[in-house]
Structure formats: structure tokens, C-alpha cells
Scaffold this motif. Structure first.
Motif, short mmCIF file in Angstrom:
data_model
loop_
_atom_site.label_atom_id
_atom_site.label_comp_id
_atom_site.label_asym_id
_atom_site.label_seq_id
_atom_site.Cartn_x
_atom_site.Cartn_y
_atom_site.Cartn_z
N SER A 12 0.90 -1.24 0.09
CA SER A 12 -0.18 0.01 0.10
C SER A 12 0.91 1.30 -0.07
CB SER A 12 -0.88 0.10 1.20
OG SER A 12 -1.81 -0.93 1.01
N PHE A 13 0.54 2.06 -0.63
CA PHE A 13 0.92 3.56 -0.49
C PHE A 13 -0.06 4.55 -0.07
CE2 PHE A 13 3.32 1.00 -3.96
CZ PHE A 13 4.82 1.22 -3.49
N ARG A 14 0.40 5.36 0.84
CA ARG A 14 -0.86 6.21 1.42
C ARG A 14 -2.28 5.68 1.45
NH1 ARG A 14 1.35 11.70 -1.34
NH2 ARG A 14 3.44 11.60 -0.36
N GLY A 15 -2.44 4.36 1.85
CA GLY A 15 -3.67 3.73 2.00
C GLY A 15 -4.12 3.09 0.68
N LEU A 16 -3.56 3.14 -0.43
CA LEU A 16 -4.06 2.53 -1.55
C LEU A 16 -3.36 1.36 -1.97
CD1 LEU A 16 -4.48 6.01 -3.66
CD2 LEU A 16 -6.26 4.65 -2.47
N HIS A 17 -3.98 0.47 -2.24
CA HIS A 17 -3.15 -0.90 -2.62
C HIS A 17 -2.63 -0.86 -4.16
CE1 HIS A 17 -4.17 -3.17 1.05
NE2 HIS A 17 -5.54 -2.68 0.80
N ALA A 18 -1.48 -0.98 -4.28
CA ALA A 18 -0.89 -1.28 -5.41
C ALA A 18 -0.91 -2.87 -5.75
CB ALA A 18 0.63 -0.62 -5.44
N VAL A 19 -0.63 -3.45 -4.84
CA VAL A 19 -0.76 -4.89 -4.97
C VAL A 19 -1.75 -5.33 -3.80
CG1 VAL A 19 0.51 -7.10 -4.82
CG2 VAL A 19 1.56 -5.16 -5.99
N PHE A 34 4.20 -11.64 -17.58
CA PHE A 34 3.64 -10.98 -16.55
C PHE A 34 2.84 -9.78 -17.43
CE2 PHE A 34 4.05 -8.97 -12.11
CZ PHE A 34 2.91 -9.35 -11.69
N ILE A 35 1.41 -9.86 -17.25
CA ILE A 35 0.68 -8.91 -18.22
C ILE A 35 -0.44 -8.08 -17.37
CG2 ILE A 35 -1.06 -9.16 -20.12
CD1 ILE A 35 0.13 -11.80 -20.60
N GLY A 36 -0.55 -6.98 -17.63
CA GLY A 36 -1.55 -6.03 -16.98
C GLY A 36 -1.51 -4.65 -17.67
N GLU A 37 -2.45 -4.07 -17.57
CA GLU A 37 -2.48 -2.57 -17.92
C GLU A 37 -1.63 -1.76 -17.04
OE1 GLU A 37 -6.49 -1.68 -17.76
OE2 GLU A 37 -6.53 -2.04 -15.52
N ASN A 38 -1.39 -0.40 -17.58
CA ASN A 38 -0.66 0.44 -16.69
C ASN A 38 -1.36 0.62 -15.39
OD1 ASN A 38 1.44 0.99 -18.49
ND2 ASN A 38 0.26 2.68 -19.38
N GLY A 39 -0.79 0.52 -14.21
CA GLY A 39 -1.15 0.84 -13.26
C GLY A 39 -1.82 -0.39 -12.28
N SER A 40 -1.35 -1.66 -12.96
CA SER A 40 -2.10 -2.66 -12.62
C SER A 40 -1.34 -3.33 -11.22
CB SER A 40 -2.26 -3.84 -13.43
OG SER A 40 -1.05 -4.17 -14.23
N GLY A 41 -0.07 -3.00 -11.06
CA GLY A 41 0.88 -3.39 -10.05
C GLY A 41 1.81 -4.50 -10.54
N TYR A 201 1.92 -17.69 -18.32
CA TYR A 201 1.60 -16.23 -18.14
C TYR A 201 0.84 -16.00 -16.77
CZ TYR A 201 1.90 -16.56 -23.14
OH TYR A 201 2.24 -16.66 -24.57
N GLY A 202 0.79 -14.82 -16.46
CA GLY A 202 0.28 -14.27 -15.22
C GLY A 202 -0.34 -12.91 -15.45
N ILE A 203 -1.52 -12.90 -15.38
CA ILE A 203 -2.61 -11.73 -15.93
C ILE A 203 -2.87 -11.09 -14.58
CG2 ILE A 203 -4.66 -10.81 -17.11
CD1 ILE A 203 -4.20 -13.37 -18.82
N ILE A 204 -2.54 -9.76 -14.50
CA ILE A 204 -2.70 -9.05 -13.08
C ILE A 204 -3.69 -7.86 -13.42
CG2 ILE A 204 -0.52 -7.62 -13.39
CD1 ILE A 204 -0.63 -7.67 -10.35
N LYS A 208 -4.47 -7.56 -8.25
CA LYS A 208 -4.69 -9.05 -7.93
C LYS A 208 -4.54 -9.95 -9.15
CE LYS A 208 -8.58 -7.62 -4.93
NZ LYS A 208 -8.20 -8.36 -3.80
N MET A 209 -4.06 -11.24 -8.78
CA MET A 209 -3.91 -11.99 -9.91
C MET A 209 -5.27 -12.62 -10.58
SD MET A 209 -1.59 -13.57 -12.09
CE MET A 209 -0.08 -13.16 -11.14
N VAL A 210 -5.51 -12.24 -11.68
CA VAL A 210 -6.87 -12.59 -12.45
C VAL A 210 -6.70 -14.02 -12.83
CG1 VAL A 210 -8.33 -12.40 -14.37
CG2 VAL A 210 -7.29 -10.36 -13.15
N GLN A 211 -5.63 -14.34 -13.49
CA GLN A 211 -5.31 -16.09 -14.00
C GLN A 211 -3.90 -16.13 -14.13
OE1 GLN A 211 -6.63 -17.31 -18.11
NE2 GLN A 211 -8.56 -17.43 -16.73
#
Length: 299
Positions: A12-19, A34-41, A201-204, A208-211
């Protein structure tokens, strides 16, 4: 044994979960996309694995031991964000400074080896600032390979590269795993390139890990479809929708999903007065699989 095992990891950064409660398993010897959109962690997770950040909770194990274990830490090489090279120094001098910093004793032998791996033997005396983007990315990988790591963590190493640069990078990463026994964790937005080399693959999403799935599992889940064109696409679409469950107009084609009988599709259209001018059989790739999964349509 797995190269990476993450359980319920959070940051967490300032109360917001990055992971946020992330679970992740990277098999030894794999190329893990390792796949995910920008800001996904993704980058935050990689920094946590490397020890650049302290987790808010959860556990990270590398090769069966805590990621804090000194014996494990020396087995990890990473290229995250930038290479950290001195622009006016040569490729060789930058690698030598890194080798000294790592306490490597057989420095010249190690530098020669990593330069060969990244196809940079003939550019060792070139100043870093004169290197192309692709060369700089390869230099960063060479620096991460110093000390013969068992795990290599790469954050977006192929972004911005031209076609030839991406081909060379693919060859290097496959070579690292097949001939040097290194496990590779690689993040990238260029899913078409990642699909050519990844074994897992890991999709985040939103920390959170989606799959997680292997390349073989993904291939089995990717839906097949028939793409076709007719003279009257709108009318042909109505005819197909009356018979088949999933018909879409995409990228200038009509797509009929999950139907193996291509001849039956063509025959049905002909019976209803629509000649097919173009037809092909396809299977969705990693990029389309990812988009469908994120939209809620995927498996």
C-alpha cells in the motif's frame, strides 16, 4: 521447485493498494509473461521481489527460500526502469564498474560471456550514449546477467524496439533459458511478441492475479473462429446470427466463433443468397484472449 512463490502479497502507498492479496507461481526454467494494464501492479510486484520495496503483507519465496535470504538474493538479476549506465563511458567500462560493484572476481571472463549472450561483442568499446535503444536494452540485460543469476526479472525490455530489435531480444531470452538455465520473469504490453516466447503467463489487474496458466493451457482455451466477407455484410450477419450462437463483425470481417464446420457456414450463406468472397480459419491469440478476459467474456 518454483523459482518464485508469492502468497497473499500486498503493498500500500498512502492507504491505496498497488498490490492486493497477490498469489503468483513462476516455475523454474520458464519464461513467465507478466501481463496487465498500466497501474495494475506489475512493476511494484517486480520491485517487491527484488527487495526494492518492503511488502505491507504476505510472503515471497525464491527457490524455496525467503526472498530476504542472502544466498538467494545473489541469484537474482533485474532490469527495472533503466540500465543506470554512465552515458560517456563505454559499454565495457559500464559492465566493469557493475562487476566490481558486485564483487565478481573473474570480471573479464564474466563480461566477455554476457556480451556474447546479448550479441554485443563487437560494440564493447562504444560509448553508451551512442548506442541505439535496442542496444541499451541489451546492455541492461547484460548487466543483470553478471554473476550468473538463476532468476532474471525484466520490466518492459521490448517496448519501443523495432522489428529487428524485438527479434534479437526474443532470441536472447530463449537462449538464456535454454542454454544458461535461467528463469525469466518479463512484463510487456507487446503481447504478440510475448506470445512467441512465453511458456507461462500471469494476468494481473488492480493488484490482484486474475489468472495464471501455461502457454499450452492458454492455447487450449483460445477460441477458434471463421472470418469471412460477403457482398452484403449486414444481411449476411443476420443470416448467420439466426443459426450460430456467436457471430460478430470485427476488423472488417464477419467472425463465427467455435464452429469447426467451415463448409457448413459457406453452404448456409449460399442457400440464403450470399456468396463468400473471402474466408479464413483462425484462433484468437494472446492479445485477444487478454482483452476478452478483461472484458468478462473470457474463461
Amino acid at each position: 521447485m518454483n523459482a518464485i512463490e508469492i502468497r497473499n502479497l500486498s503493498k500500500s502507498f498512502r492507504g491505496l493498494h498497488a498490490v492486493d492479496g497477490l498469489n503468483m507461481t513462476v516455475p523454474v526454467g520458464s519464461i513467465y509473461g507478466f501481463i496487465g494494464e498500466n497501474g495494475s501492479g506489475k512493476s511494484t510486484t517486480e520491485k517487491l521481489i527484488c527487495g526494492h520495496l518492503v511488502p505491507s503483507g504476505g510472503s515471497i519465496r525464491l527457490f524455496g527460500k525467503s526472498y530476504k535470504d542472502a544466498g538467494v538474493r545473489v541469484r537474482v538479476g533485474a532490469l527495472i526502469e533503466n540500465t543506470g549506465c554512465f552515458p560517456n563511458s563505454s559499454v565495457w567500462d559500464n559492465l566493469m564498474m557493475q562487476a566490481i560493484n558486485l564483487g565478481i572476481t573473474n570480471r573479464q571472463e564474466e563480461i566477455d560471456k554476457v556480451l556474447k549472450i546479448v550479441r554485443m561483442e563487437d560494440s564493447a568499446r562504444m560509448k553508451f550514449k551512442k548506442c541505439s535503444l535496442g542496444m541499451k536494452q541489451r546492455i541492461g540485460i547484460a548487466m543483470a546477467l553478471l554473476g550468473d543469476p538463476a532468476l532474471l526479472i525484466l520490466d518492459e525490455p521490448i517496448n519501443g524496439l523495432d522489428t529487428d530489435g524485438m527479434r534479437i531480444m526474443r532470441e536472447i531470452l530463449v537462449d538464456i533459458t535454454e542454454n544458461y538455465g535461467c528463469t525469466v520473469l518479463i512484463s510487456s504490453h507487446i503481447l504478440g511478441e510475448l506470445e512467441k516466447i512465453a511458456t507461462h503467463y500471469g494476468i494481473i489487474r488492480q493488484g490482484k492475479m486474475v489468472q495464471e496458466l501455461s502457454a499450452k493451457e492458454m492455447e487450449g482455451r483460445c477460441r477458434s473462429y471463421t472470418s469471412l466477407k460477403t457482398g452484403d455484410m449486414q444481411a449476411a450477419e443476420r443470416v448467420l446470427r439466426a443459426r450460430y450462437a456467436d457471430v460478430r463483425r470485427e476488423e472488417g470481417f464477419l467472425r463465427v466463433y467455435d464452429v469447426e464446420d467451415t463448409e457448413g457456414i459457406v453452404g448456409h450463406l449460399l442457400q440464403n443468397g450470399h456468396a463468400v468472397s473471402e474466408i479464413q480459419k483462425n484462433r484468437i491469440g494472446l492479445e485477444e484472449y487478454y482483452i476478452e478476459l478483461m472484458s468478462g467474456r473470457g474463461a
